[in-house]
Design an enzyme around this catalytic site. Sequence first.
Site, mmCIF file in Angstrom:
data_model
loop_
_atom_site.group_PDB
_atom_site.id
_atom_site.type_symbol
_atom_site.label_atom_id
_atom_site.label_comp_id
_atom_site.label_asym_id
_atom_site.label_seq_id
_atom_site.Cartn_x
_atom_site.Cartn_y
_atom_site.Cartn_z
ATOM 1 N N SER A 59 24.840 37.477 33.007
ATOM 2 C CA SER A 59 24.454 37.867 31.879
ATOM 3 C C SER A 59 25.817 38.198 30.860
ATOM 4 C CB SER A 59 23.770 39.262 32.157
ATOM 5 O OG SER A 59 24.304 40.302 32.627
ATOM 6 N N ASP A 111 30.351 41.427 40.257
ATOM 7 C CA ASP A 111 29.430 42.530 40.713
ATOM 8 C C ASP A 111 30.256 43.694 40.969
ATOM 9 O OD1 ASP A 111 26.943 40.864 40.431
ATOM 10 O OD2 ASP A 111 28.122 39.499 42.043
ATOM 11 N N LYS A 163 31.567 38.737 43.970
ATOM 12 C CA LYS A 163 30.610 37.986 43.150
ATOM 13 C C LYS A 163 29.617 37.253 43.991
ATOM 14 C CE LYS A 163 32.648 35.455 40.018
ATOM 15 N NZ LYS A 163 31.646 35.820 39.156
ATOM 16 N N GLY A 164 28.652 36.796 43.175
ATOM 17 C CA GLY A 164 27.859 36.147 43.769
ATOM 18 C C GLY A 164 26.113 36.654 43.965
ATOM 19 N N GLU A 186 31.512 28.934 41.180
ATOM 20 C CA GLU A 186 32.383 29.979 40.090
ATOM 21 C C GLU A 186 33.617 29.970 40.866
ATOM 22 O OE1 GLU A 186 30.015 33.276 40.786
ATOM 23 O OE2 GLU A 186 29.176 33.302 38.713
HETATM 24 O O1 DER Z 1 26.846 35.958 40.492
HETATM 25 C C1 DER Z 1 27.688 36.174 39.991
HETATM 26 O O2 DER Z 1 29.023 36.007 40.472
HETATM 27 C C2 DER Z 1 27.917 36.494 38.514
HETATM 28 O O3 DER Z 1 29.063 36.318 37.753
HETATM 29 C C3 DER Z 1 27.797 38.242 38.659
HETATM 30 O O4 DER Z 1 28.755 38.631 39.470
HETATM 31 C C4 DER Z 1 27.926 39.133 37.151
HETATM 32 O O5 DER Z 1 26.664 38.858 36.803
HETATM 33 P P1 DER Z 1 26.284 39.839 35.490
HETATM 34 O O6 DER Z 1 27.166 39.700 34.458
HETATM 35 O O7 DER Z 1 24.742 39.518 35.370
HETATM 36 O O8 DER Z 1 26.377 41.130 36.130
#
Ligand code: DER
Length: 226
Positions: free
Chosen positions: A30, A87, A97-98, A106
Amino acid sequence: SEQDNWKKAAGEAAAQLVQDGMLIGLGTGSTANYFIQALGLRLQAGLQIAGAVPSSNASHDLAAQVGIPLTTLDAHPELDLYIDGADEIDPELRLLKGAGGALVREKIVASSAQRFIVIADPSKQVSHLGQNFPVPVEVTPFGVSPVLKHLQALGASAQIRVKNGSTFISDNSNLIVDCRFPQGISDPSSLDARIHQIVGVVETGLFIHMASQVIIGGPNGLQYLP
Ligand code: DER
């Protein structure tokens, strides 16, 4: 919501860093979506980039929608700038992340970029990685059961990710195992190394010393780290 406004502010600030002729990596999630939208607007206003590599099918589709010229790592294996969310962000700018399931591409796009700038709201800042989110581990389906055993031997409570009632399959046709470490993660670098030694593991969501800079959008405006 207020948090969305903070994410948007961080995404817009990152879009301001894009210069003519650059090759850009597009993150997933997002917060990254706000960056993608802001970059689209800058392109409409006359900015010209050499191309952008998306880190997921979802980001590819949004970028195409807002008119960002897309390219691939095969055409451009070295990028100037990768912008993505996270995250969790610890005080040493190590990332977890993930949560969105895109960690493999990524991490590949992040590692191909000269600079990797993280955009986030204050809720992502933690004292220790693993505090709020499990460590995602992408695994080849054929080997998932032995991998689960090895992850449990590392002290993880490991679960194959389920989304909307069915097993989650990544853009790379792999599974994701979410690993919780009840006793906490004291050394994320060595944990990352140990997980990588398990045969069948493709990648982890531990991004250790990959971020060049972090832009936090929050109640007091923008904060740049370090
Ligand atoms: O899944 C990921 O790595 C995303 O980049 C996540 O870490 C961040 O998602 P968000 O911006 O919706 O919080």
